[in-house]
Scaffold this motif. Structure first.
Motif, PDB file in Angstrom:
ATOM      1  N   UNK A 223      -1.556 -55.264  58.501  1.00 38.20           N
ATOM      2  CA  UNK A 223      -1.443 -55.075  59.943  1.00 38.20           C
ATOM      3  C   UNK A 223      -2.803 -54.853  60.577  1.00 38.20           C
ATOM      4  N   UNK A 224      -3.658 -54.075  59.915  1.00 42.95           N
ATOM      5  CA  UNK A 224      -5.000 -53.828  60.460  1.00 42.95           C
ATOM      6  C   UNK A 224      -5.818 -55.112  60.492  1.00 42.95           C
ATOM      7  N   UNK A 225      -5.673 -55.914  59.434  1.00 45.05           N
ATOM      8  CA  UNK A 225      -6.406 -57.190  59.392  1.00 45.05           C
ATOM      9  C   UNK A 225      -5.937 -58.109  60.514  1.00 45.05           C
ATOM     10  N   UNK A 226      -4.612 -58.126  60.736  1.00 48.84           N
ATOM     11  CA  UNK A 226      -4.064 -58.970  61.801  1.00 48.84           C
ATOM     12  C   UNK A 226      -4.549 -58.489  63.167  1.00 48.84           C
ATOM     13  N   UNK A 227      -4.590 -57.179  63.352  1.00 52.02           N
ATOM     14  CA  UNK A 227      -5.063 -56.610  64.606  1.00 52.02           C
ATOM     15  C   UNK A 227      -6.537 -56.940  64.822  1.00 52.02           C
ATOM     16  N   UNK A 228      -7.331 -56.837  63.759  1.00 51.98           N
ATOM     17  CA  UNK A 228      -8.750 -57.170  63.860  1.00 51.98           C
ATOM     18  C   UNK A 228      -8.961 -58.625  64.228  1.00 51.98           C
ATOM     19  N   UNK A 229      -8.148 -59.495  63.635  1.00 49.10           N
ATOM     20  CA  UNK A 229      -8.254 -60.919  63.951  1.00 49.10           C
ATOM     21  C   UNK A 229      -7.885 -61.178  65.412  1.00 49.10           C
ATOM     22  N   UNK A 230      -6.850 -60.477  65.887  1.00 48.93           N
ATOM     23  CA  UNK A 230      -6.435 -60.638  67.281  1.00 48.93           C
ATOM     24  C   UNK A 230      -7.546 -60.207  68.230  1.00 48.93           C
ATOM     25  N   UNK A 231      -8.235 -59.105  67.915  1.00 48.28           N
ATOM     26  CA  UNK A 231      -9.334 -58.631  68.749  1.00 48.28           C
ATOM     27  C   UNK A 231     -10.477 -59.636  68.781  1.00 48.28           C
ATOM     28  N   UNK A 232     -10.734 -60.247  67.625  1.00 48.54           N
ATOM     29  CA  UNK A 232     -11.790 -61.264  67.585  1.00 48.54           C
ATOM     30  C   UNK A 232     -11.423 -62.448  68.469  1.00 48.54           C
TER      31      UNK A 232
ATOM     32  N   UNK B 188       2.290 -45.296  63.220  1.00 52.41           N
ATOM     33  CA  UNK B 188       3.213 -44.172  63.313  1.00 52.41           C
ATOM     34  C   UNK B 188       4.268 -44.236  62.208  1.00 52.41           C
ATOM     35  N   UNK B 189       4.819 -45.442  62.011  1.00 46.29           N
ATOM     36  CA  UNK B 189       5.807 -45.620  60.946  1.00 46.29           C
ATOM     37  C   UNK B 189       5.196 -45.359  59.568  1.00 46.29           C
ATOM     38  N   UNK B 190       3.958 -45.827  59.393  1.00 52.63           N
ATOM     39  CA  UNK B 190       3.268 -45.601  58.115  1.00 52.63           C
ATOM     40  C   UNK B 190       3.076 -44.105  57.874  1.00 52.63           C
ATOM     41  N   UNK B 191       2.687 -43.390  58.935  1.00 52.31           N
ATOM     42  CA  UNK B 191       2.470 -41.950  58.800  1.00 52.31           C
ATOM     43  C   UNK B 191       3.756 -41.248  58.393  1.00 52.31           C
ATOM     44  N   UNK B 192       4.878 -41.639  59.012  1.00 53.64           N
ATOM     45  CA  UNK B 192       6.158 -41.035  58.669  1.00 53.64           C
ATOM     46  C   UNK B 192       6.539 -41.332  57.217  1.00 53.64           C
ATOM     47  N   UNK B 193       6.336 -42.591  56.823  1.00 55.04           N
ATOM     48  CA  UNK B 193       6.691 -42.969  55.451  1.00 55.04           C
ATOM     49  C   UNK B 193       5.823 -42.242  54.431  1.00 55.04           C
ATOM     50  N   UNK B 194       4.517 -42.138  54.734  1.00 56.45           N
ATOM     51  CA  UNK B 194       3.618 -41.448  53.820  1.00 56.45           C
ATOM     52  C   UNK B 194       3.958 -39.962  53.731  1.00 56.45           C
TER      53      UNK B 194
ATOM     54  N   UNK C 158       9.290 -41.811  35.777  1.00 56.15           N
ATOM     55  CA  UNK C 158       9.626 -43.106  36.380  1.00 56.15           C
ATOM     56  C   UNK C 158       9.837 -42.957  37.883  1.00 56.15           C
ATOM     57  N   UNK C 159      10.441 -41.862  38.308  1.00 53.14           N
ATOM     58  CA  UNK C 159      10.643 -41.645  39.747  1.00 53.14           C
ATOM     59  C   UNK C 159       9.306 -41.457  40.454  1.00 53.14           C
ATOM     60  N   UNK C 160       8.368 -40.780  39.803  1.00 46.62           N
ATOM     61  CA  UNK C 160       7.038 -40.617  40.397  1.00 46.62           C
ATOM     62  C   UNK C 160       6.341 -41.967  40.505  1.00 46.62           C
ATOM     63  N   UNK C 161       6.462 -42.767  39.464  1.00 43.09           N
ATOM     64  CA  UNK C 161       5.864 -44.111  39.509  1.00 43.09           C
ATOM     65  C   UNK C 161       6.431 -44.915  40.671  1.00 43.09           C
ATOM     66  N   UNK C 162       7.752 -44.844  40.866  1.00 39.31           N
ATOM     67  CA  UNK C 162       8.387 -45.587  41.954  1.00 39.31           C
ATOM     68  C   UNK C 162       7.882 -45.090  43.309  1.00 39.31           C
ATOM     69  N   UNK C 163       7.738 -43.764  43.444  1.00 39.02           N
ATOM     70  CA  UNK C 163       7.261 -43.206  44.714  1.00 39.02           C
ATOM     71  C   UNK C 163       5.833 -43.650  44.995  1.00 39.02           C
ATOM     72  N   UNK C 164       4.991 -43.633  43.976  1.00 38.68           N
ATOM     73  CA  UNK C 164       3.603 -44.074  44.148  1.00 38.68           C
ATOM     74  C   UNK C 164       3.557 -45.562  44.486  1.00 38.68           C
ATOM     75  N   UNK C 165       4.432 -46.337  43.846  1.00 35.86           N
ATOM     76  CA  UNK C 165       4.477 -47.772  44.134  1.00 35.86           C
ATOM     77  C   UNK C 165       4.840 -48.026  45.592  1.00 35.86           C
ATOM     78  N   UNK C 166       5.764 -47.212  46.128  1.00 33.35           N
ATOM     79  CA  UNK C 166       6.136 -47.353  47.529  1.00 33.35           C
ATOM     80  C   UNK C 166       4.956 -47.015  48.437  1.00 33.35           C
ATOM     81  N   UNK C 167       4.206 -45.983  48.087  1.00 30.49           N
ATOM     82  CA  UNK C 167       3.030 -45.618  48.878  1.00 30.49           C
ATOM     83  C   UNK C 167       2.037 -46.771  48.901  1.00 30.49           C
ATOM     84  N   UNK C 168       1.805 -47.356  47.732  1.00 24.76           N
ATOM     85  CA  UNK C 168       0.879 -48.489  47.659  1.00 24.76           C
ATOM     86  C   UNK C 168       1.374 -49.654  48.505  1.00 24.76           C
ATOM     87  N   UNK C 169       2.699 -49.862  48.485  1.00 26.02           N
ATOM     88  CA  UNK C 169       3.277 -50.943  49.299  1.00 26.02           C
ATOM     89  C   UNK C 169       3.044 -50.662  50.782  1.00 26.02           C
ATOM     90  N   UNK C 170       3.220 -49.407  51.190  1.00 24.60           N
ATOM     91  CA  UNK C 170       2.977 -49.042  52.584  1.00 24.60           C
ATOM     92  C   UNK C 170       1.515 -49.308  52.958  1.00 24.60           C
TER      93      UNK C 170
END
Length: 335
Positions: A88-97, A130-136, A69-81
């Motif tokens: 964020x990438x989609x928002x950045x792409x839209x801003x560039x457009x 950067x925050x994503x990298x730290x969390x991952x 169950x703890x592994x499932x929770x950790x994987x779920x957090x990764x997916x959330x990240x």
């Protein structure tokens, strides 16, 4: 039968007695028959013990589920990240457009403001990454630790704590896999059932601590005598079993006799007093797998050979070829 023996009509008890009457578990059948022969009453404690031994959820299994169950929770957090990063990438792409479109209509004087806006969005995206990298990285370390915990729990759940050999659960799995491989590849497969002679008397005379030392001695000798894909297990109490893939009956008998001789050559010593307590001997039964037979029949045949070795005087190896019409006799497990 439950009514006849005063067993309460409880779902757990129904499960035990259904399996007993259907003869689905040889060890359960042996345990219940032992209670019946002894004339014991099926008290609440005895009923609960039967259920826990053969159908209950062990502490190891509960711990495995908790780690899972703890592994499932950790994987779920990764997916959330990752979902957050994707947004964020989609928002950045839209801003560039949008900036790209504004470049076509803006005057040169407004380019500085536009470039600063692009830089601000870019800095924001860099910070998100950067925050994503730290969390991952944190999650990856956590999952690695949990994996180690899971591996340790699996080892503990399939290893006999006293002897370090495989336990009965792992033996059952290994025997199924070995039989399947034997069937598919048409290979030989042999099984040794081993019992320490007069172990109950030794325990009663010298105590359980020295009895445990004897069990460890036998287990160490067995472990040193096998190799490769062989599996040695503590089958229960003072009984051991060895699965020998790619081994025909005559070679398995040779392995068994080597183990018997090695154990018999050693003296049991009380290290505290220096007293020699005597010699340990083994009775061993050997059987070879027959394609298409049930595993229960395979184990039973090796057991019958084991009982025959006891009838013939103990401290010997007997195989299925030695079985006679007297092999149905029963003997006390401690003898």
């Amino acid at each position: 039968m439950m009514d006849r023996h005063g067993v309460p009509a409880h779902p757990n008890n129904f499960m035990v007695w259904y399996a007993f009457v259907a003869d689905r578990n040889p060890d359960l059948t042996k345990a219940v028959n032992g209670i019946l022969r002894a004339g014991q009453k099926f008290s609440d404690d005895i009923c609960a013990d039967l259920y826990e031994r053969f159908f209950g959820t062990s502490q190891h299994e509960a711990e495995l589920r908790a780690v899972g169950k703890r592994i499932e929770d950790a994987v779920a957090r990764v997916l959330e990240y990752l979902v957050t990063a994707n947004a964020g990438a989609a928002q950045y792409g839209e801003a560039l457009q949008n900036f790209s479109g504004e470049l076509e209509v803006k005057d040169a004087a407004d380019l500085g403001v536009l470039v600063r806006s692009i830089l601000d969005e870019t800095k924001m995206m860099i910070e998100v990454n950067r925050q994503l990298e730290q969390r991952l990285e944190t999650s990856s370390s956590e999952i690695a630790r949990l994996r180690e915990d899971l591996d340790q729990l699996k080892r503990e759940a399939t290893t006999d704590a006293l002897t370090g050999l495989a336990n009965r659960k792992l033996f059952d799995v290994a025997l199924r896999e070995a039989a399947l491989e034997s069937e598919e590849e048409r290979k030989f497969l042999s099984l040794l059932m081993i019992d320490i002679d007069f172990f109950k008397n030794f325990n009663d005379t010298h105590g359980h601590m020295l009895g445990d030392q004897v069990l460890k001695l036998v287990a160490r000798t067995i472990s040193d005598s096998i190799k490769g894909k062989d599996t040695a297990a503590r089958y229960g109490g003072e009984e051991f079993a060895i699965i020998l893939p790619d081994t025909r009956l005559k070679d398995a008998v040779a392995v068994a006799d080597n183990i018997r001789r090695l154990v018999a050559s050693r003296k049991v010593l009380n290290r505290r007093t220096g007293q020699v307590l005597g010699q340990v001997t083994l009775s061993i039964g050997v059987a070879e797998y027959e394609f298409g037979e049930t595993l229960g029949a395979f184990v039973h045949r090796a057991d019958e050979a084991l009982y025959l070795s006891k009838r013939q005087g103990r401290n010997r190896v007997m195989s299925q070829d030695d079985l006679t019409s007297t092999s149905h006799l029963e003997f006390d497990d401690g003898e």
